[in-house]
Design an enzyme around this catalytic site. Structure first.
Site, PDB file in Angstrom:
ATOM      1  N   ASP A 569      59.744   2.223  38.286  1.00 57.17           N
ATOM      2  CA  ASP A 569      61.047   1.765  38.753  1.00 57.17           C
ATOM      3  C   ASP A 569      61.383   0.289  38.526  1.00 57.17           C
ATOM      4  O   ASP A 569      62.361  -0.044  37.888  1.00 57.17           O
ATOM      5  CB  ASP A 569      61.185   2.031  40.258  1.00 57.17           C
ATOM      6  CG  ASP A 569      60.985   3.505  40.597  1.00 57.17           C
ATOM      7  OD1 ASP A 569      60.637   4.281  39.690  1.00 57.17           O
ATOM      8  OD2 ASP A 569      61.181   3.867  41.761  1.00 57.17           O
ATOM      9  N   GLU A 766      49.493   6.395  47.938  1.00 55.41           N
ATOM     10  CA  GLU A 766      50.356   6.361  46.764  1.00 55.41           C
ATOM     11  C   GLU A 766      49.865   5.331  45.743  1.00 55.41           C
ATOM     12  O   GLU A 766      49.894   5.564  44.539  1.00 55.41           O
ATOM     13  CB  GLU A 766      51.784   6.019  47.208  1.00 55.41           C
ATOM     14  CG  GLU A 766      52.811   6.042  46.099  1.00 55.41           C
ATOM     15  CD  GLU A 766      54.209   5.742  46.617  1.00 55.41           C
ATOM     16  OE1 GLU A 766      54.340   5.231  47.755  1.00 55.41           O
ATOM     17  OE2 GLU A 766      55.181   6.023  45.890  1.00 55.41           O
TER      18      GLU A 766
END
Ligand SMILES: *[C@@H]1O[C@H](CO)[C@@H](O)[C@H](O)[C@H]1NC(C)=O
Length: 816
Positions: A569, A766
């Protein structure tokens, strides 16, 4: 007879006969394989929920809470997975075909819950299943810990479901049986057994109306769209009960909490059935689903036996498939590896529903002008999204509490370990994704199907755009399938006998494999050409010097801060954004895709296609170097157009710079490989004792702003790096020794990073912090972080060096 079958007198006839038999055999095994996938905990957003792979059907779920005071009940009622409320949960063992065991550590409720779910094959409706639910008070629980447990079943669509037989006036004494039928499932029943455990004793006059040693059943008919919101329905119902109880006994003599928070006993017909039990201390009960078409209804004794056999089967299969290699041989890694893998496949879900898509043909979506991101944002604001579908998706998910839905680029990484375990399952999931593709070749990168899935996603992220791409990672999985096919000894007669439960029919039968590839091939091609067309970059308008004037690519959907479509991102890119940009990660993905599809074309004998793909491949390989290599920075870079309208490279060292290497496009004797390995191994750049940083420590944007892909360590990219290092290390070449060292240390560091955090917190994470090694961001991220299981089973190339020390903790490069 002679008309039905070819005469066996001729060789051709004989072959045809064998072929016919093989076909029938394949079809039968396919049916059995499909049936064994029908049921599962395919509602991974719940701590425990079960459903079949049927759009509208029977579903089940579990809720529980401690009921010792009035104030906590609302917040401790467990149902959907939430972050930061439990001390770890998930599957210790799980196999999609047979079942497994989940353990849930719930400190606020002072209880640990296990759910042991197993399947029973047989019959024409996908078999039966059972789940054993056990509650064990934690050490700090009071001796008379009171727990309310609710099992529920809902039924969507056509069919019936009804609480059967003698279920008592004030509550059921003994098992509760729901009888039902639907077209797809036929006749069935769900038996919730009485189970074992103590119940709260009478303490209040209200006990006579609802004795807590009985099981309460509330059957109701609610709108279909309320069915997934069972907890809200339950709360509203309990409130209505409290509104009756409180006035009756007065505010100064209220029923105790265990009594107060109970449902009304009202069994009958309905599409929602709540079955409540109130326990004191430890407890256990079973939920047994029996298909009427199965040979025998399932009993608790069957369940106990099946759990035992599933557990021992899992253990031996696991050590076969993911045999850890040194230095990860110790037993302590065993539980860790099983848990991570089990949660990856225990996180497979079945989703069904409509989704929001904006298909307006808005010129702003071409993103062709300077300042395009502002125009595109305005266009997104004015263009309405449509509801499309409904569609279905069978997929594993990145994280049960936070991302309980399908993500395209995550899926390719998820399936790399899964294909080692169960080829057929993997191919089924790939097929499910490609069924979502539209006529142009687009697959939405985030699959938010139905209202339940949407409830977890902020409105501004719900809409999907058909000009947005996402890394085509499913092609990596298809490549892995081809590798497996190549490794398989081919049997020229196609007559290899297949055994049910081998999980790899498509491997054992060349015919089945070719059939699968042939069906998928046109879809792969469609997506491939969609990619080339919609994500094309502009080489010609800017006088760029390159071998090919076509092979350059640009992600659509970028803004100054993000390229969400790239998956990385907030990784730093050219500023300001420019329509002349070319992205090094994207051309690398297209290169990987080209190689993969070329290989399939060769497999299928599509020679013209294969030679077309070969041309693209060569042009891409040349252009990666021509357009993206910086001699000055000694690394691969994005390209943009500068203020003088000239081509300019934008170099932020990190994962993006490694991309041609990561996807296998840098050969062992490439003149650029040395610099790439230097970048990987440099502690001032990407190397950390815990894995490779997403962005170089020396980059001006290291750890800045959102700091999502600007430093933290991600397992998916590290997996690609360690795999490529292994490939280089295993071939004679100028960098073999260096690659071997890097491989050995990186592999050790990655496994230990995930292991240490898991041991400390009970969770996979994550991403990991490159300074401390600690897990961060989303908890219970058992998607691609589970790739460590594959990393553990990669070969040990250390030659025994540092034995006894390696594996204890992460090391820096200088300790070599
Ligand atoms: C697999 O099972 C599902 C659910 O019963 C069914 O809808 C589907 O048609 C089956 N697929 C095949 C290939 O048999």
């Amino acid at each position: 007879m002679a008309q039905l079958f070819p005469r066996p007198g001729t060789l051709l006839g004989f072959c045809l006969l064998l072929f016919t038999l093989a076909s029938a055999q394949v079809a039968e095994i396919e049916r059995a394989s499909n049936a064994s996938l029908l049921w599962g905990p395919y509602r991974p957003n719940l701590y425990f929920g079960v459903r079949p792979r049927i759009p509208k059907s029977l579903m089940g779920g579990l809720l529980w809470t401690r009921v010792e005071d009035y104030s906590s009940v609302q917040t401790t009622f467990r149902h959907t997975c939430e972050q930061h409320e439990l001390d770890g949960y998930g599957w210790d063992e799980y196999d999609v075909r047979t079942g497994g065991r989940q353990t849930i550590h719930d400190p606020a409720n002072r209880i640990d819950i296990t759910t042991e779910f197993v399947k029973f094959p047989g019959g024409e409706h996908g078999g039966s299943w059972g789940v054993r639910v056990r509650g064990t008070p934690r050490e700090d629980a009071s001796p008379d810990l009171k727990t309310t447990v609710i099992w529920y079943n809902t039924l969507e669509g056509l069919g019936s479901l009804e609480a059967e037989g003698d279920v008592g006036e004030t509550g059921a004494d003994g098992d509760v049986v729901l009888k039902g039928q639907t077209v797809e499932l036929g006749d069935f029943d769900v038996r919730v057994t009485e189970g074992t455990g103590q119940h709260p004793r009478p303490q209040h006059p209200s006990y006579d109306e609802k004795p807590l040693d009985l099981t309460l059943v509330q059957s109701a008919q609610v709108p279909d769209d309320a069915l997934w919101q069972t907890k809200a329905v339950l709360f509203a119902h309990i409130k209505s009960q409290i509104d009756i109880l409180l006035p009756k006994y007065g505010e100064d003599n209220p029923p105790p909490p265990a009594q107060m928070y109970t449902i009304e006993h009202k069994p009958g017909r309905g599409n929602l059935h709540l079955v409540q039990k109130v326990f004191e201390g430890a407890f256990e009960f079973d939920v047994l689903y029996s298909s009427a078409s199965a040979p025998e209804p399932v009993t608790s004794a069957d369940l106990a036996q099946q759990i035992k056999s599933v557990t021992s089967g899992f253990a031996s299969r696991f050590s076969d498939v993911f045999k850890p290699q040194a230095p990860f041989l110790r037993e302590r890694y065993d539980e860790f590896a099983k848990s991570l893998f089990s949660n990856l496949i225990g996180g497979i879900g079945y989703f069904y529903g409509d989704s929001r898509v904006d298909r307006s043909h808005d010129a702003a979506y071409e993103e062709d002008n300077e300042g395009f991101w502002e125009e595109a944002a305005e266009a997104r604001g004015r263009n309405p999204a449509q509801l499309e579908g409904p569609s279905e998706l069978f997929t594993s998910i990145p994280s049960r509490p936070f991302f309980p839905r399908g993500f395209l680029w995550d899926e390719g990484f998820h399936l790399l370990p899964v294909i080692d375990w169960d080829v057929d399952l993997t191919l089924d999931i790939i097929k499910s994704w490609f069924k979502l593709m539209d006529e142009d070749g687009w697959i939405g990168r985030e699959q938010i199907l139905g209202a339940e899935a949407r409830s977890k996603v902020p409105e501004q992220f719900q809409v999907q755009y058909p000009h947005y791409a996402n890394p085509p990672t499913l092609f990596m999985v298809i490549t892995s399938f081809l590798d497996k096919l190549d490794a398989q000894k081919t049997d020229s007669s196609n007559q290899k006998v297949l055994s049910e439960g081998s999980y790899s029919m498509q491997l054992s039968s060349r015919q089945a494999a070719l059939e699968y590839l042939r069906t998928l091939y046109p879809l792969l091609k469609r997506q491939y050409f969609w990619f080339r067309k919609t994500q094309a970059g502009d080489i010609k308008s800017y006088d760029r010097e390159a071998f090919s004037s076509k092979e350059g690519y640009r992600w659509r959907g970028r803004t100054p801060q993000h390229i969400l479509t790239s998956g990385l991102d907030d990784y730093p890119r050219a500023q300001p954004p420019h329509p002349g940009e070319l992205h090094i990660d994207l051309i690398s993905w297209v290169g990987m895709m080209t190689r993969s599809i070329k290989r399939i074309a060769i497999y299928l004998g599509e020679e013209e296609d294969a030679s077309e793909f070969a041309k693209y491949e060569e042009a891409i390989m040349r252009n990666i170097d021509d357009l993206h290599w910086s001699d000055k920075a000694k690394t691969y870079c994005d390209a943009t157009i500068n203020d003088y309208e000239e081509n300019a490279l934008v170099c932020h060292k990190g994962y993006i710079s490694l991309f041609p290497f990561l996807v296998g496009l840098v050969e062992k004797d490439s003149p650029r490989l040395g610099a790439i390995l230097d970048l990987i191994g440099d502690e001032e750049e990407l190397w950390s004792p815990y894995g490779l940083r997403s962005l170089s420590k020396s980059d001006e944007f290291y750890h800045t702003e959102e700091d999502y892909w600007r430093g933290p360590i991600w397992m998916n990219i590290n997996y690609l790096a360690v795999s490529q290092l292994l490939t280089i290390a295993q071939q004679t070449g100028p960098h073999q020794s260096k690659a071997t060292h890097l491989y050995t240390d990186l592999r050790t560091n990655l496994v230990n990073t995930v292991y240490e955090s898991w041991k400390e917190t009970g969770f996979a994470w994550e991403q990991y912090n490159p300074e401390t090694g600690k897990g961060q961001r989303t908890q219970h991220f058992t998607g691609w972080t589970s790739l460590v299981v594959k990393i553990m089973s990669m070969p040990d190339l250390s030659g025994g060096k540092g034995k006894g020390k390696v594996g204890e903790k992460g090391r820096g490069r200088d300790e070599l």
